[in-house]
Write a protein that holds these residues in place. Structure first.
Motif, PDB file in Angstrom:
ATOM      1  N   PRO A 107       0.812  -1.217   0.000  1.00  0.00           N
ATOM      2  CA  PRO A 107       0.000   0.000   0.000  1.00  0.00           C
ATOM      3  C   PRO A 107       0.848   1.272   0.000  1.00  0.00           C
ATOM      4  CG  PRO A 107      -0.648  -1.485   1.780  1.00  0.00           C
ATOM      5  CD  PRO A 107       0.608  -2.036   1.204  1.00  0.00           C
ATOM      6  N   VAL A 108       0.329   2.286  -0.648  1.00  0.00           N
ATOM      7  CA  VAL A 108       0.951   3.610  -0.636  1.00  0.00           C
ATOM      8  C   VAL A 108       0.157   4.450   0.361  1.00  0.00           C
ATOM      9  CG1 VAL A 108       1.524   5.626  -2.041  1.00  0.00           C
ATOM     10  CG2 VAL A 108       1.365   3.367  -3.113  1.00  0.00           C
ATOM     11  N   PRO A 109       0.789   4.983   1.414  1.00  0.00           N
ATOM     12  CA  PRO A 109      -0.007   5.701   2.425  1.00  0.00           C
ATOM     13  C   PRO A 109      -0.650   6.985   1.910  1.00  0.00           C
ATOM     14  CG  PRO A 109       2.344   5.681   2.997  1.00  0.00           C
ATOM     15  CD  PRO A 109       2.191   4.820   1.778  1.00  0.00           C
ATOM     16  N   GLU A 110       0.052   7.711   1.031  1.00  0.00           N
ATOM     17  CA  GLU A 110      -0.457   9.037   0.651  1.00  0.00           C
ATOM     18  C   GLU A 110      -0.136   9.333  -0.818  1.00  0.00           C
ATOM     19  OE1 GLU A 110       0.195  12.888   3.213  1.00  0.00           O
ATOM     20  OE2 GLU A 110       1.768  12.787   1.701  1.00  0.00           O
ATOM     21  N   VAL A 111      -1.118   9.783  -1.560  1.00  0.00           N
ATOM     22  CA  VAL A 111      -0.862  10.282  -2.917  1.00  0.00           C
ATOM     23  C   VAL A 111      -1.595  11.612  -3.075  1.00  0.00           C
ATOM     24  CG1 VAL A 111      -0.735   7.917  -3.854  1.00  0.00           C
ATOM     25  CG2 VAL A 111      -2.819   9.222  -4.143  1.00  0.00           C
ATOM     26  N   GLU A 144      -3.365  14.838  -8.082  1.00  0.00           N
ATOM     27  CA  GLU A 144      -2.792  14.764  -9.415  1.00  0.00           C
ATOM     28  C   GLU A 144      -2.256  13.350  -9.687  1.00  0.00           C
ATOM     29  OE1 GLU A 144       0.220  17.482 -12.148  1.00  0.00           O
ATOM     30  OE2 GLU A 144       0.389  17.561  -9.984  1.00  0.00           O
ATOM     31  N   GLU A 145      -1.549  12.811  -8.699  1.00  0.00           N
ATOM     32  CA  GLU A 145      -1.022  11.447  -8.863  1.00  0.00           C
ATOM     33  C   GLU A 145      -2.161  10.440  -8.988  1.00  0.00           C
ATOM     34  OE1 GLU A 145       3.075  12.133  -6.237  1.00  0.00           O
ATOM     35  OE2 GLU A 145       1.293  11.290  -5.302  1.00  0.00           O
ATOM     36  N   ALA A 146      -3.199  10.630  -8.190  1.00  0.00           N
ATOM     37  CA  ALA A 146      -4.335   9.699  -8.240  1.00  0.00           C
ATOM     38  C   ALA A 146      -5.007   9.742  -9.608  1.00  0.00           C
ATOM     39  CB  ALA A 146      -5.340  10.029  -7.140  1.00  0.00           C
ATOM     40  N   ALA A 147      -5.134  10.945 -10.168  1.00  0.00           N
ATOM     41  CA  ALA A 147      -5.755  11.060 -11.495  1.00  0.00           C
ATOM     42  C   ALA A 147      -4.893  10.347 -12.534  1.00  0.00           C
ATOM     43  CB  ALA A 147      -5.948  12.530 -11.862  1.00  0.00           C
ATOM     44  N   GLU A 148      -3.569  10.522 -12.445  1.00  0.00           N
ATOM     45  CA  GLU A 148      -2.671   9.844 -13.386  1.00  0.00           C
ATOM     46  C   GLU A 148      -2.777   8.332 -13.221  1.00  0.00           C
ATOM     47  OE1 GLU A 148      -0.421  11.312 -15.659  1.00  0.00           O
ATOM     48  OE2 GLU A 148      -1.291  13.252 -15.176  1.00  0.00           O
ATOM     49  N   GLY A 196      -5.639   2.571   5.196  1.00  0.00           N
ATOM     50  CA  GLY A 196      -5.779   2.661   3.741  1.00  0.00           C
ATOM     51  C   GLY A 196      -4.843   3.721   3.169  1.00  0.00           C
ATOM     52  N   SER A 197      -5.221   4.303   2.047  1.00  0.00           N
ATOM     53  CA  SER A 197      -4.412   5.358   1.427  1.00  0.00           C
ATOM     54  C   SER A 197      -5.215   6.635   1.452  1.00  0.00           C
ATOM     55  CB  SER A 197      -4.126   5.034  -0.042  1.00  0.00           C
ATOM     56  OG  SER A 197      -3.492   3.798  -0.176  1.00  0.00           O
ATOM     57  N   ILE A 198      -4.521   7.740   1.650  1.00  0.00           N
ATOM     58  CA  ILE A 198      -5.241   9.008   1.611  1.00  0.00           C
ATOM     59  C   ILE A 198      -4.783   9.823   0.402  1.00  0.00           C
ATOM     60  CG2 ILE A 198      -3.690  10.268   3.190  1.00  0.00           C
ATOM     61  CD1 ILE A 198      -6.585  11.327   4.305  1.00  0.00           C
ATOM     62  N   ILE A 199      -5.759  10.447  -0.256  1.00  0.00           N
ATOM     63  CA  ILE A 199      -5.461  11.277  -1.422  1.00  0.00           C
ATOM     64  C   ILE A 199      -5.681  12.727  -1.020  1.00  0.00           C
ATOM     65  CG2 ILE A 199      -5.899  11.633  -3.881  1.00  0.00           C
ATOM     66  CD1 ILE A 199      -7.368   8.941  -3.915  1.00  0.00           C
ATOM     67  N   VAL A 200      -4.626  13.520  -1.128  1.00  0.00           N
ATOM     68  CA  VAL A 200      -4.656  14.897  -0.622  1.00  0.00           C
ATOM     69  C   VAL A 200      -4.105  15.857  -1.675  1.00  0.00           C
ATOM     70  CG1 VAL A 200      -4.517  14.362   1.846  1.00  0.00           C
ATOM     71  CG2 VAL A 200      -2.427  14.439   0.470  1.00  0.00           C
ATOM     72  N   GLU A 201      -4.211  17.138  -1.364  1.00  0.00           N
ATOM     73  CA  GLU A 201      -3.756  18.145  -2.311  1.00  0.00           C
ATOM     74  C   GLU A 201      -2.231  18.106  -2.484  1.00  0.00           C
ATOM     75  OE1 GLU A 201      -5.775  21.678  -1.411  1.00  0.00           O
ATOM     76  OE2 GLU A 201      -4.830  22.818  -3.031  1.00  0.00           O
ATOM     77  N   THR A 215       5.888   6.711  -6.692  1.00  0.00           N
ATOM     78  CA  THR A 215       4.690   6.371  -5.915  1.00  0.00           C
ATOM     79  C   THR A 215       4.146   5.008  -6.321  1.00  0.00           C
ATOM     80  OG1 THR A 215       4.125   8.682  -5.695  1.00  0.00           O
ATOM     81  CG2 THR A 215       2.351   7.115  -5.338  1.00  0.00           C
ATOM     82  N   ALA A 216       4.048   4.770  -7.617  1.00  0.00           N
ATOM     83  CA  ALA A 216       3.439   3.520  -8.081  1.00  0.00           C
ATOM     84  C   ALA A 216       3.781   3.287  -9.542  1.00  0.00           C
ATOM     85  CB  ALA A 216       1.917   3.577  -7.899  1.00  0.00           C
ATOM     86  N   ILE A 217       3.550   2.052  -9.967  1.00  0.00           N
ATOM     87  CA  ILE A 217       3.770   1.693 -11.375  1.00  0.00           C
ATOM     88  C   ILE A 217       2.493   1.045 -11.893  1.00  0.00           C
ATOM     89  CG2 ILE A 217       5.170   0.296 -12.954  1.00  0.00           C
ATOM     90  CD1 ILE A 217       7.278   0.374 -10.579  1.00  0.00           C
ATOM     91  N   THR A 218       2.005   1.558 -13.011  1.00  0.00           N
ATOM     92  CA  THR A 218       0.764   1.002 -13.559  1.00  0.00           C
ATOM     93  C   THR A 218       0.998   0.553 -14.998  1.00  0.00           C
ATOM     94  OG1 THR A 218       0.034   3.080 -14.507  1.00  0.00           O
ATOM     95  CG2 THR A 218      -0.598   2.667 -12.242  1.00  0.00           C
ATOM     96  N   SER A 219       0.068  -0.215 -15.517  1.00  0.00           N
ATOM     97  CA  SER A 219       0.190  -0.581 -16.930  1.00  0.00           C
ATOM     98  C   SER A 219      -1.173  -0.714 -17.586  1.00  0.00           C
ATOM     99  CB  SER A 219       0.962  -1.898 -17.066  1.00  0.00           C
ATOM    100  OG  SER A 219       0.305  -2.924 -16.370  1.00  0.00           O
TER     101      SER A 219
END
Ligand code: ASP
Ligand code: MG
Length: 441
Positions: free
Chosen positions: A237-241, A244-248, A284-289, A299-303
């Motif tokens: 888990p990633v604690p905080e994003v 902008e990162e969450a949208a990406e 969980g993870s929190i998404i903040v400004e 932060t993370a790697i997606t595909s």
């Protein structure tokens, strides 16, 4: 006040509804507003029923069985659901007679899923001694444009929602609001939908308009992970994003949140928490400004698999002004959306969804460029702090080189939070694992 959003798999059957009800109960003192998706795969099943109806056959037995059996198991009798099932059958009968289905009718049809699930949950909660009240989205002022299947909420929603829910926030109304995600109505009173997965947007909109303490989206995993756990065993888990990162993350394939759902939060600053319904205690993870501490390098790697890579090399327009404009005008003409781009003086490489029909575009581009199309490619995205892009590229590409993998295109988004590479579909899991190991050990 908090907003709690539960997706389809969280309310897939009677047991899951019971479990969600227990989570809502645990948050009772926080004044929850609950946003629900349709039960399980109901939205897909409704769309299948619609296609069947177009071919002349009316059958909602699957959807009907799920809802009736779940209500039975939960010990609730809901006349409202009988009424909706009846209306749904009539609608399908109409479609089967007309043998056609407009986008508007499609939205009306899928809306039954969410409308049934909120009725089910509010009846069950009330039955359990937790007074609750269901709302169809428009009952709390969710008004959209008429762009069926991908409607945009109107600005007035920011005022409409508090006008309906402030009584609850102030403690005058006691019943927990259970609101449909995904749907809205246009000014003419037609039911619209916000696009597949749109319940996240419903939740962030409500939470933002109400200035909630936080918006929770409940999943079956411990929040946002560093990679897809089906691909990378060591994903954590990633604690905080950031928003902008969450949208990406969402754009580039992580099944976290609907990409558009960050928009209300960017305006309101209300944090979003991604929680695990199987592990309530976990933060969980929190998404903040903005990041609260040091900005993490990666932060993370997606595909995303099954994309098509198009290489366009200028011939006639070599070095002349307007080459890119010409290329993109053709994309516009054919309504083809581009995901990732890299350019050089005389060439441009870009990716499009693998299902896109390129026939017309390729004919038009033929006059000015050599075009090469390669299918079965994947986009791998490193969500990162681009201030460290050199270091990230060095360690990431060092690791890929060591593993003997050559990626095909590299691009850094203007948002400064992603670096993207393209590889073959059959290499993508290896690429993601190699990068994950390089960045997260
Ligand atoms: N039920 C809708 C869908 O499956 C909306 C959502 O779940 O967010 O797309
Ligand atoms: Mg869903």
């Amino acid at each position: 006040m908090v907003v709690m959003k539960f997706g389809g798999s969280s309310v897939a059957d009677a047991d899951r509804i019971r479990h969600v009800a227990s989570i809502i109960k645990a948050y009772k003192d926080e004044k929850p507003v609950v946003v629900l998706s349709a039960m399980g795969d109901t939205t897909d099943h409704l769309l299948e029923a619609a296609d069947l109806a177009v071919s002349g056959k009316v059958d909602i037995s699957g959807v009907e069985k799920l809802h009736r059996e779940s209500a039975d198991k939960l010990g609730i009798k809901i006349e409202a659901i009988d009424d909706l099932l009846e209306e749904l059958t009539q609608l399908l009968t109409g479609i089967s007679m007309l043998k056609e289905l407009t986008k508007r009718t499609r939205d009306y049809l899928v809306s039954f899923g969410e409308r049934m699930s909120v009725r089910m949950m509010s009846a069950y909660l009330t039955n359990q001694g937790i007074p609750a009240k269901f709302y169809d989205a428009w009952d709390i002022g969710m008004i959209s444009d008429s762009n069926f299947m991908a409607a945009e909420l109107l600005d007035e929603v920011w005022e409409n929602i508090p006008a309906h829910l402030n009584g609850y926030k102030d403690g005058k109304d006691k019943e927990i609001p259970i609101v449909t995600g995904f749907i809205a109505k246009d000014k003419k009173g037609n039911i619209t939908t916000l696009g597949r997965g749109g319940s996240d947007l419903s939740a962030t909109m409500i939470g933002s308009a109400m200035k909630a303490k936080e918006i929770q989206t409940w999943k079956d995993v411990d929040g946002i992970l560093t990679a897809d756990p089906r691909v990378v065993k060591e994903a954590h888990p990633v604690p905080e994003v950031t928003y902008e990162e969450a949208a990406e993350l969402a754009y580039f394939g992580a099944q976290v949140l609907h990409p558009r759902s960050m928009m209300p939060c960017i305006k309101s600053g209300v944090p979003v928490r991604v929680k695990n319904s199987y592990n309530i205690e976990s933060p969980g993870s929190i998404i903040v400004e903005n990041h609260s501490g040091e900005v993490p390098k990666v932060t993370a790697i997606t595909s995303v698999k099954h994309v098509t890579l198009i290489d366009i090399n200028s011939t006639r327009m070599l070095g002349s002004a307007g080459f890119l404009a010409h290329v993109f005008n053709n994309f516009l003409k054919w309504g083809i959306s581009v995901d990732v781009i890299a350019t050089s003086e005389v060439s441009v490489s870009l990716t499009v969804n693998g299902k896109t029909d390129l026939t017309g575009l390729l004919q038009d581009l033929d006059h000015v460029a050599d075009v090469e199309v390669q299918k079965d490619k994947s986009i791998v995205t490193i969500i990162c702090d681009a201030d460290h892009s050199s270091a990230i590229l060095a360690s990431g590409f060092g690791a890929l080189a060591e593993a003997g993998i050559n990626v095909q295109m590299i691009s850094q988004g203007a948002s400064k939070v992603n670096i993207t590479v393209i590889c073959d579909d059959d290499e993508v899991n290896q690429v993601v694992n190699t990068l994950h190991k390089a960045f997260f050990g």
